[in-house]
Design a protein around this motif. Structure first.
Motif, PDB file in Angstrom:
ATOM      1  N   THR A 126       0.837  -1.200   0.000  1.00 42.80           N
ATOM      2  CA  THR A 126       0.000   0.000   0.000  1.00 42.80           C
ATOM      3  C   THR A 126       0.871   1.249   0.000  1.00 42.80           C
ATOM      4  N   ASP A 127       1.967   1.225   0.760  1.00 46.80           N
ATOM      5  CA  ASP A 127       2.916   2.350   0.753  1.00 46.80           C
ATOM      6  C   ASP A 127       3.514   2.553  -0.641  1.00 46.80           C
ATOM      7  N   LEU A 128       3.856   1.452  -1.295  1.00 52.14           N
ATOM      8  CA  LEU A 128       4.420   1.531  -2.648  1.00 52.14           C
ATOM      9  C   LEU A 128       3.419   2.200  -3.596  1.00 52.14           C
ATOM     10  N   VAL A 129       2.158   1.782  -3.518  1.00 51.18           N
ATOM     11  CA  VAL A 129       1.121   2.350  -4.385  1.00 51.18           C
ATOM     12  C   VAL A 129       0.861   3.813  -4.025  1.00 51.18           C
ATOM     13  N   SER A 130       0.792   4.123  -2.724  1.00 53.16           N
ATOM     14  CA  SER A 130       0.580   5.516  -2.289  1.00 53.16           C
ATOM     15  C   SER A 130       1.686   6.429  -2.791  1.00 53.16           C
ATOM     16  N   ASN A 131       2.933   5.967  -2.678  1.00 52.32           N
ATOM     17  CA  ASN A 131       4.065   6.753  -3.179  1.00 52.32           C
ATOM     18  C   ASN A 131       3.952   6.947  -4.692  1.00 52.32           C
ATOM     19  N   GLY A 132       3.513   5.901  -5.376  1.00 51.10           N
ATOM     20  CA  GLY A 132       3.316   6.003  -6.818  1.00 51.10           C
ATOM     21  C   GLY A 132       2.234   7.015  -7.176  1.00 51.10           C
ATOM     22  N   GLN A 133       1.187   7.071  -6.365  1.00 46.08           N
ATOM     23  CA  GLN A 133       0.151   8.072  -6.599  1.00 46.08           C
ATOM     24  C   GLN A 133       0.711   9.484  -6.393  1.00 46.08           C
ATOM     25  N   ARG A 134       1.528   9.653  -5.359  1.00 48.15           N
ATOM     26  CA  ARG A 134       2.137  10.968  -5.111  1.00 48.15           C
ATOM     27  C   ARG A 134       3.093  11.359  -6.239  1.00 48.15           C
ATOM     28  N   GLN A 135       3.803  10.365  -6.798  1.00 45.24           N
ATOM     29  CA  GLN A 135       4.724  10.615  -7.915  1.00 45.24           C
ATOM     30  C   GLN A 135       3.965  10.872  -9.208  1.00 45.24           C
ATOM     31  N   GLY A 136       2.703  10.457  -9.236  1.00 43.87           N
ATOM     32  CA  GLY A 136       1.890  10.645 -10.432  1.00 43.87           C
ATOM     33  C   GLY A 136       1.971   9.516 -11.436  1.00 43.87           C
ATOM     34  N   ASP A 137       2.576   8.385 -11.076  1.00 42.89           N
ATOM     35  CA  ASP A 137       2.651   7.289 -12.035  1.00 42.89           C
ATOM     36  C   ASP A 137       1.701   6.130 -11.709  1.00 42.89           C
ATOM     37  N   VAL A 138       0.887   6.294 -10.668  1.00 39.24           N
ATOM     38  CA  VAL A 138      -0.159   5.318 -10.339  1.00 39.24           C
ATOM     39  C   VAL A 138      -1.490   6.052 -10.400  1.00 39.24           C
ATOM     40  N   ARG A 139      -2.462   5.402 -10.969  1.00 34.06           N
ATOM     41  CA  ARG A 139      -3.778   6.034 -11.123  1.00 34.06           C
ATOM     42  C   ARG A 139      -4.307   6.506  -9.774  1.00 34.06           C
ATOM     43  N   SER A 140      -5.064   7.597  -9.810  1.00 34.31           N
ATOM     44  CA  SER A 140      -5.557   8.189  -8.573  1.00 34.31           C
ATOM     45  C   SER A 140      -7.076   8.132  -8.450  1.00 34.31           C
ATOM     46  N   ASP A 141      -7.740   7.464  -9.383  1.00 31.14           N
ATOM     47  CA  ASP A 141      -9.192   7.368  -9.322  1.00 31.14           C
ATOM     48  C   ASP A 141      -9.679   6.321  -8.317  1.00 31.14           C
ATOM     49  N   LYS A 142      -8.765   5.563  -7.776  1.00 33.05           N
ATOM     50  CA  LYS A 142      -9.063   4.556  -6.744  1.00 33.05           C
ATOM     51  C   LYS A 142      -8.105   4.780  -5.584  1.00 33.05           C
ATOM     52  N   SER A 143      -8.514   4.323  -4.408  1.00 35.15           N
ATOM     53  CA  SER A 143      -7.659   4.488  -3.230  1.00 35.15           C
ATOM     54  C   SER A 143      -6.439   3.565  -3.312  1.00 35.15           C
ATOM     55  N   ALA A 144      -5.381   3.970  -2.625  1.00 31.07           N
ATOM     56  CA  ALA A 144      -4.162   3.148  -2.587  1.00 31.07           C
ATOM     57  C   ALA A 144      -4.442   1.759  -2.014  1.00 31.07           C
ATOM     58  N   PRO A 145      -5.224   1.628  -0.919  1.00 31.71           N
ATOM     59  CA  PRO A 145      -5.511   0.275  -0.419  1.00 31.71           C
ATOM     60  C   PRO A 145      -6.247  -0.595  -1.440  1.00 31.71           C
ATOM     61  N   ALA A 146      -7.179  -0.006  -2.187  1.00 24.59           N
ATOM     62  CA  ALA A 146      -7.915  -0.781  -3.187  1.00 24.59           C
ATOM     63  C   ALA A 146      -6.982  -1.240  -4.306  1.00 24.59           C
ATOM     64  N   LEU A 147      -6.130  -0.347  -4.777  1.00 20.40           N
ATOM     65  CA  LEU A 147      -5.196  -0.705  -5.841  1.00 20.40           C
ATOM     66  C   LEU A 147      -4.124  -1.670  -5.360  1.00 20.40           C
ATOM     67  N   SER A 148      -3.663  -1.472  -4.126  1.00 16.77           N
ATOM     68  CA  SER A 148      -2.603  -2.349  -3.621  1.00 16.77           C
ATOM     69  C   SER A 148      -3.117  -3.766  -3.374  1.00 16.77           C
ATOM     70  N   GLU A 149      -4.412  -3.910  -3.198  1.00 21.05           N
ATOM     71  CA  GLU A 149      -4.975  -5.265  -3.034  1.00 21.05           C
ATOM     72  C   GLU A 149      -4.705  -6.102  -4.278  1.00 21.05           C
ATOM     73  N   LEU A 150      -4.828  -5.495  -5.444  1.00 25.05           N
ATOM     74  CA  LEU A 150      -4.515  -6.206  -6.683  1.00 25.05           C
ATOM     75  C   LEU A 150      -3.053  -6.638  -6.700  1.00 25.05           C
ATOM     76  N   LEU A 151      -2.179  -5.735  -6.329  1.00 24.81           N
ATOM     77  CA  LEU A 151      -0.747  -6.041  -6.287  1.00 24.81           C
ATOM     78  C   LEU A 151      -0.469  -7.163  -5.283  1.00 24.81           C
ATOM     79  N   TYR A 152      -1.062  -7.059  -4.107  1.00 26.60           N
ATOM     80  CA  TYR A 152      -0.896  -8.084  -3.063  1.00 26.60           C
ATOM     81  C   TYR A 152      -1.355  -9.452  -3.580  1.00 26.60           C
ATOM     82  N   LEU A 153      -2.520  -9.490  -4.195  1.00 29.82           N
ATOM     83  CA  LEU A 153      -3.052 -10.768  -4.682  1.00 29.82           C
ATOM     84  C   LEU A 153      -2.178 -11.371  -5.769  1.00 29.82           C
ATOM     85  N   GLU A 154      -1.596 -10.551  -6.604  1.00 31.92           N
ATOM     86  CA  GLU A 154      -0.696 -11.072  -7.633  1.00 31.92           C
ATOM     87  C   GLU A 154       0.599 -11.600  -7.022  1.00 31.92           C
ATOM     88  N   VAL A 155       1.123 -10.915  -6.018  1.00 36.92           N
ATOM     89  CA  VAL A 155       2.315 -11.415  -5.329  1.00 36.92           C
ATOM     90  C   VAL A 155       2.013 -12.767  -4.693  1.00 36.92           C
TER      91      VAL A 155
END
Length: 187
Positions: A126-155
């Motif tokens: 979630t921190d990785l995704v949040s940082n990406g949102q702050r950097q502007g390279d991760v979409r911001s239309d969804k929350s970081a926890p919601a987006l990081s869930e996808l990343l977590y599930l793939e890992v």
């Protein structure tokens, strides 16, 4: 820490190293407590003073997995890189580590923690995704926890080896999963 406590920790560590080595070589089911004790250089009776059964050894090995995964996420996140580059590096690293030990990794991930989620790993992602949102390279239309869930599930999917096929190497599988995650997360 006293001498006695140091010796106990050293023996416990040698047991875990021996067990991991034997589990990788011959599988958990085929590995006996006697073999673990012998490989660790202690008696079977002494082994039972440290670990009363193989399931306790598996749980102890599994307990080491989450902190290592979290450290890995933080390592790649600390680099000056885009979130996509961090995801690529993370999945590439996991492919290298998990490939040769997929059966043991699956066992540790599923049985070792009793099927419980890894909250520290989820928080690191979630921190990785949040940082990406702050950097502007991760979409911001969804929350970081919601987006990081996808990343977590793939890992988790990669660690469990759900999709390993004989036609695809572990490295290729992890690369494809990283591309899937990036397609859904990145701008």
């Amino acid at each position: 820490m006293g001498l006695r406590e140091t010796k106990k920790r050293r023996i416990a560590e040698s047991v875990l190293k021996a067990a991991q080595r034997l589990f990788l070589e011959q599988g958990v089911a085929a590995t006996t407590m006697q073999a673990i004790a012998g490989d660790a250089g202690i008696s079977r009776a002494s082994l039972f003073n440290y670990y009363p059964g193989k399931e306790v050894i598996v749980a102890a090995l599994a307990a080491r997995m989450e902190p290592r995964l979290v450290q890995l996420v933080h390592h790649y996140q600390s680099r000056t890189a885009t979130t996509g580059e961090c995801i690529d590096a993370l999945f590439d690293h996991l492919a290298k580590v998990v490939g040769p030990t997929v059966e043991l990794t699956r066992l540790l991930f599923v049985q070792g923690n009793g099927g419980v989620a890894y909250p520290q790993l989820a928080a690191a992602l979630t921190d990785l995704v949040s940082n990406g949102q702050r950097q502007g390279d991760v979409r911001s239309d969804k929350s970081a926890p919601a987006l990081s869930e996808l990343l977590y599930l793939e890992v988790v999917a990669c660690l469990l080896g759900w999709a390993f096929t004989e036609q695809m190497s572990e490295r290729e599988l992890f690369r494809r999963r990283a591309e899937l995650v990036k397609a859904n997360l990145l701008v």
